[in-house]
Design a protein around this motif. Structure first.
Motif: not given
Length: 466
Positions: A50-58
């Protein structure tokens, strides 16, 4: 066959009777069926990164701090369960749970050495330690484990450092994945493919998984509503297993059942899933009557489900009277707010006759309510949804609640002596005010006081003469 599973198999072929504080409870060691034994798994579990914005937001400062701490002490830690599933669906998870190779004692030593406070130590025997990072955020971190002995409600666990064994004890394939801090998704039992297909399936043998914890019957329906794209795409074998095990729900606490049921009824396909639950026999074990009113439920679904029904509307539709509400409440122990909504729905869901002012009966329910006015407003809105009265619902939402201009002080100032008459007089004045569309002022209404008192006195004499 994987070596770690073989060890468990050696102790899984017998039952034992275990004494508990509550009496004699039949417990059994973790059983492996032929289906479990032959269960396929990935040799290389990393399926994507994963490298999504949702992943980065955690990656809050607190998550970064937790990550750095485990790295410092050289313990492996990954995000587990629902958060992984949500991130793969492109959703930001509402909370994060973590799994680790560190034992509870090792975690306690680590957190104590770093002066990090730990809270809620009740989960320690099952491997869960909850540190409070930066005095701001709590994280549940659980040691990898295997459920060795289960009684259909609780499990005695043995800790492990094997991620595959931990994944194998979980309920659904879509909940058995892990996520590394580098974005690597670890999936041993093909939950990634099931998620892409929107398939809800147990890890391995569904019969064994359900017998380990009968609450999984309810969890199946919750996640079906969360994941599936069709209301009736259940696998026949899965439903058959649920039906064969449904009596195990009688030993599950009502509070735990309600947590799952409420989430199901707040999700997609709520009405359809409720009927499927009834088909497999859930009803009688969660407090619903033996013969629930399916016809009424179908009527409510047809006319009101598009309006966004509250969970209590689905359940109230199955109940014939307030006594059945009481029985359901005694089993599920839902909140007082939900209980009173169910009572309100059952009491006021019938036809209201008011041709000239169709909203009037609902206005009266608010203005004459003996409960908090805010709750009364919300309950009336739910009654209108239940009845499918979309137009009336919109009118009611736009209705400005008028202020009744008479109080006890008003009566006192107009010569009414304090006493039991205050309540009846105010109620009668309020009826007059409501019928006249709230136009009268306090001065207008107090003029009715003498005639109201006279009426009461005449009625009192009449009752005495009988």
């Amino acid at each position: 066959m994987y070596k770690g599973l073989r060890v468990i198999l050696k102790v899984s072929q017998f039952y034992e009777i275990k004494a508990s504080y509550c009496g004699i409870v039949k417990s059994r060691r973790r059983v492996r069926s032929k289906m479990d034994i032959e269960l396929k798994s990935r040799e290389n579990p990393v399926v994507t990164k994963l490298d999504s914005p949702e992943f980065k937001s955690i990656f809050t400062p607190e998550v970064q701090e937790l990550k750095a701490l485990f790295e410092k002490y050289q313990y492996e830690i990954r995000i587990a369960g629902g958060a992984v599933r949500d991130l793969l669906l492109g959703q930001k998870p509402t909370d994060l749970d973590f799994a680790t190779t560190a034992t509870p004692q090792q975690m306690k030593h680590m957190f104590t050495s770093e002066n990090i406070r730990m809270i809620n130590m009740n989960g320690e025997k099952h491997g869960t330690i909850t540190p409070r990072i930066n005095d701001k955020e709590n994280f549940e971190v659980t040691t990898l484990r295997v459920d060795m002995i289960t009684d259909g409600r609780h499990a005695e666990v043995e800790f492990t450092t094997d991620w595959k064994l931990d994944a194998n004890r979980r309920d659904l394939t879509i909940n058995s994945m892990f996520l590394g801090f580098d974005g690597s998704v670890y999936d041993y039992f093909f939950g990634y493919e099931d998620l892409q297909k929107r398939r809800v399936a147990f890890v391995g043998d569904p019969d064994v998984r359900v017998k380990e914890d009968y609450l999984r019957i309810m969890r199946y329906f919750r996640f079906y509503g969360k994941i599936s794209e069709s209301p009736d795409n259940h696998e026949e074998n899965t439903l058959r297993v649920l039906k064969n095990n449904v009596d195990g729900l009688q030993n599950i606490s009502g509070e735990r059942i309600w947590v799952e049921l409420k989430k199901t009824l707040q999700g997609k396909f709520a009405g359809n899933l409720l009927k499927t639950m009834l088909d497999v026999g859930v009803g009688q074990f969660i407090g619903l009557p033996l013969n629930p009113d399916i016809e009424q439920l179908n009527t409510v679904l047809k006319r009101g489900e598009h309006l966004g029904l509250h969970p209590m509307s689905y359940l109230a539709a199955l109940l014939k009277d307030i006594d059945e509400v009481t029985v359901l409440y005694s089993r599920l122990k839902f909140s007082g707010y939900d209980r009173d909504m169910a009572y309100f729905l059952v009491e006021h869901r019938g036809e209201k006759n008011s041709k000239d002012r169709p909203l009037l009966p609902y206005e009266k329910l608010v203005l004459n309510a003996k409960i908090k006015q805010k709750n009364a407003v919300e309950y009336v809105q739910e009654v209108l949804k239940y009845r499918g009265e979309g137009d009336l619902l919109r009118q009611f939402i736009n209705w400005q609640i008028p202020h009744f201009p008479v109080s006890g002080q008003t009566l006192k100032e107009n010569g009414v002596p304090p006493g039991k008459m205050y309540g009846p007089i105010i109620n009668k004045l309020k009826d007059i005010w409501i019928e006249n569309e709230y136009k009268q002022t306090s001065d207008d209404l107090v003029k009715f006081i003498p005639s109201i008192i006279d009426d009461f006195e005449r009625q009192k004499k009449l009752n005495k003469s009988k």
